[in-house]
Scaffold this motif. Structure first.
Motif, mmCIF file in Angstrom:
data_model
loop_
_atom_site.group_PDB
_atom_site.id
_atom_site.type_symbol
_atom_site.label_atom_id
_atom_site.label_comp_id
_atom_site.label_asym_id
_atom_site.label_seq_id
_atom_site.Cartn_x
_atom_site.Cartn_y
_atom_site.Cartn_z
ATOM 1 N N ILE A 251 27.979 11.491 -24.334
ATOM 2 C CA ILE A 251 26.564 11.833 -24.178
ATOM 3 C C ILE A 251 25.774 10.552 -24.406
ATOM 4 O O ILE A 251 25.977 9.866 -25.406
ATOM 5 C CB ILE A 251 26.106 12.900 -25.188
ATOM 6 N N GLY A 252 24.905 10.223 -23.470
ATOM 7 C CA GLY A 252 24.000 9.092 -23.619
ATOM 8 C C GLY A 252 22.584 9.621 -23.764
ATOM 9 O O GLY A 252 22.097 10.335 -22.879
ATOM 10 N N ARG A 253 21.943 9.313 -24.855
ATOM 11 C CA ARG A 253 20.595 9.825 -25.114
ATOM 12 C C ARG A 253 19.551 8.741 -24.887
ATOM 13 O O ARG A 253 19.789 7.571 -25.129
ATOM 14 C CB ARG A 253 20.502 10.333 -26.545
ATOM 15 N N LYS A 254 18.405 9.186 -24.435
ATOM 16 C CA LYS A 254 17.258 8.303 -24.251
ATOM 17 C C LYS A 254 16.012 9.081 -24.653
ATOM 18 O O LYS A 254 16.088 10.288 -24.914
ATOM 19 C CB LYS A 254 17.171 7.818 -22.799
ATOM 20 N N VAL A 255 14.880 8.422 -24.695
ATOM 21 C CA VAL A 255 13.635 9.056 -25.142
ATOM 22 C C VAL A 255 13.288 10.261 -24.277
ATOM 23 O O VAL A 255 12.837 11.289 -24.778
ATOM 24 C CB VAL A 255 12.476 8.034 -25.139
ATOM 25 N N THR A 256 13.531 10.165 -22.975
ATOM 26 C CA THR A 256 13.124 11.228 -22.050
ATOM 27 C C THR A 256 14.212 12.254 -21.764
ATOM 28 O O THR A 256 14.020 13.135 -20.929
ATOM 29 C CB THR A 256 12.666 10.613 -20.719
ATOM 30 N N GLY A 257 15.350 12.170 -22.433
ATOM 31 C CA GLY A 257 16.410 13.135 -22.181
ATOM 32 C C GLY A 257 17.784 12.580 -22.492
ATOM 33 O O GLY A 257 17.930 11.707 -23.342
ATOM 34 N N ALA A 258 18.788 13.076 -21.771
ATOM 35 C CA ALA A 258 20.166 12.649 -22.019
ATOM 36 C C ALA A 258 20.991 12.824 -20.751
ATOM 37 O O ALA A 258 20.605 13.560 -19.837
ATOM 38 C CB ALA A 258 20.767 13.463 -23.150
ATOM 39 N N HIS A 259 22.104 12.144 -20.709
ATOM 40 C CA HIS A 259 23.095 12.302 -19.642
ATOM 41 C C HIS A 259 24.443 12.536 -20.306
ATOM 42 O O HIS A 259 24.653 12.162 -21.454
ATOM 43 C CB HIS A 259 23.162 11.055 -18.763
#
Length: 104
Positions: free
Chosen positions: A18-26
């Motif tokens: 799981i890769g998380r970022k401020v606007t969501g995740a992949h």
């Protein structure tokens, strides 16, 4: 302490990421080239894995074109630099059946 060592069955193993970022995740999967892990007193204790970076798959982006663009982005110098690092070696510490992987 009673410890047991196990070798990873690479044909039947994948790592879910799981890769998380401020606007969501992949999220997606990546294959294991080889590895081992240790149980102590019936609980996972540690492990070492060699990850095949070329096997990375993105599962949450269904549009083929967007998925390809993102895969190329992950393979770029901004992230994994796949042409330079065809495998990653990681060590992990495990607790409560959750494995935390630290890329070296």
């Amino acid at each position: 302490m009673d410890t047991k060592n196990f070798k990873v069955n690479k044909e039947n193993s994948t790592i879910e990421w799981i890769g998380r970022k401020v606007t969501g995740a992949h999220n997606g999967t990546i294959g294991v080239k080889e590895g081992n892990f240790t149980f102590g007193e019936g609980k996972p204790v540690s492990g070492k894995f060699i990850i095949d970076t070329r096997s990375i798959r993105i599962l949450d982006i269904e549009d083929t074109e967007t998925n390809t663009q993102f895969a190329n982005h992950l393979a770029s110098d901004d992230f994994l630099i796949l042409n330079s690092f065809l495998k990653l070696i990681s060590k992990s510490h495990m607790s409560n059946r959750v494995m935390k992987i630290f890329i070296m």
